[in-house]
Design a protein around this motif. Structure first.
Motif, PDB file in Angstrom:
ATOM      1  N   SER A 197      -3.928   3.170  -8.484  1.00 19.57           N
ATOM      2  CA  SER A 197      -3.331   1.869  -8.152  1.00 19.57           C
ATOM      3  C   SER A 197      -2.955   1.142  -9.433  1.00 19.57           C
ATOM      4  CB  SER A 197      -4.329   1.017  -7.366  1.00 19.57           C
ATOM      5  OG  SER A 197      -4.646   1.624  -6.129  1.00 19.57           O
ATOM      6  N   VAL A 252       0.866  -1.180   0.000  1.00 23.18           N
ATOM      7  CA  VAL A 252       0.000   0.000   0.000  1.00 23.18           C
ATOM      8  C   VAL A 252       0.899   1.224   0.000  1.00 23.18           C
ATOM      9  CG1 VAL A 252      -1.748   1.313   1.256  1.00 23.18           C
ATOM     10  CG2 VAL A 252      -1.831  -1.187   1.263  1.00 23.18           C
ATOM     11  N   ARG A 291      -1.474  -1.066  -4.228  1.00 24.97           N
ATOM     12  CA  ARG A 291      -2.693  -0.289  -3.981  1.00 24.97           C
ATOM     13  C   ARG A 291      -2.269   1.091  -3.496  1.00 24.97           C
ATOM     14  NH1 ARG A 291      -5.208  -2.927   0.339  1.00 24.97           N
ATOM     15  NH2 ARG A 291      -4.922  -1.222   1.810  1.00 24.97           N
ATOM     16  N   GLU A 336      -3.390   4.621  -1.809  1.00 30.98           N
ATOM     17  CA  GLU A 336      -4.426   5.253  -1.010  1.00 30.98           C
ATOM     18  C   GLU A 336      -4.063   6.716  -0.815  1.00 30.98           C
ATOM     19  OE1 GLU A 336      -5.694   3.349   2.556  1.00 30.98           O
ATOM     20  OE2 GLU A 336      -5.856   1.384   1.573  1.00 30.98           O
TER      21      GLU A 336
END
Length: 123
Positions: free
Chosen positions: A65, A53, A70, A72
């Motif tokens: 992403s 992440v 991923r 955020e």
């Protein structure tokens, strides 16, 4: 159980004076793309595959992403969001990549290990 690796984008990008401040979003995208290999291969003491992440903030918000990483966008403080992500690791190993001393202390309190930016970025 896959290790969760949470990367402090601002801290890692800022660890190398390569002109990142001219294009913060582009710098975050380059870091994201470099992290794909780590997601597959792993990092020191944590063989891959990993759940990675990348937490972005400020001008880097909105970076998309990609498979393996991923992204955020922190709605406020990037550090606060990183602590939230680490706290939600649900009992699995979690490593936060940052050199920020205060952030390292905070994520340590929720059970995460820490590693420095060189773990995912060549000096």
């Amino acid at each position: 159980m896959r290790t969760l690796v949470v990367v402090d984008a601002a801290n890692v990008v800022g660890s190398v004076p390569d002109g990142w401040w001219k294009d913060r979003r582009g710098a975050a995208e380059r870091l994201r793309d470099a992290l794909v290999a780590y997601a597959e291969e792993g990092i020191a003491d944590h063989p891959g595959p990993l759940d990675v992440v990348l937490v972005v903030e400020g001008a880097a918000r909105g970076v998309e992403s990609v498979p393996g990483v991923r992204v955020e966008s922190a709605p406020g403080s990037g550090d606060d969001h990183i602590v939230e992500v680490a706290a939600g690791a649900a009992g699995r190993p979690c490593v936060v990549i940052t050199a920020d001393r205060e952030l390292r202390r905070r994520v340590g309190e929720v059970g995460a290990a820490c590693a420095g930016p060189r773990t995912v970025r060549a000096p």
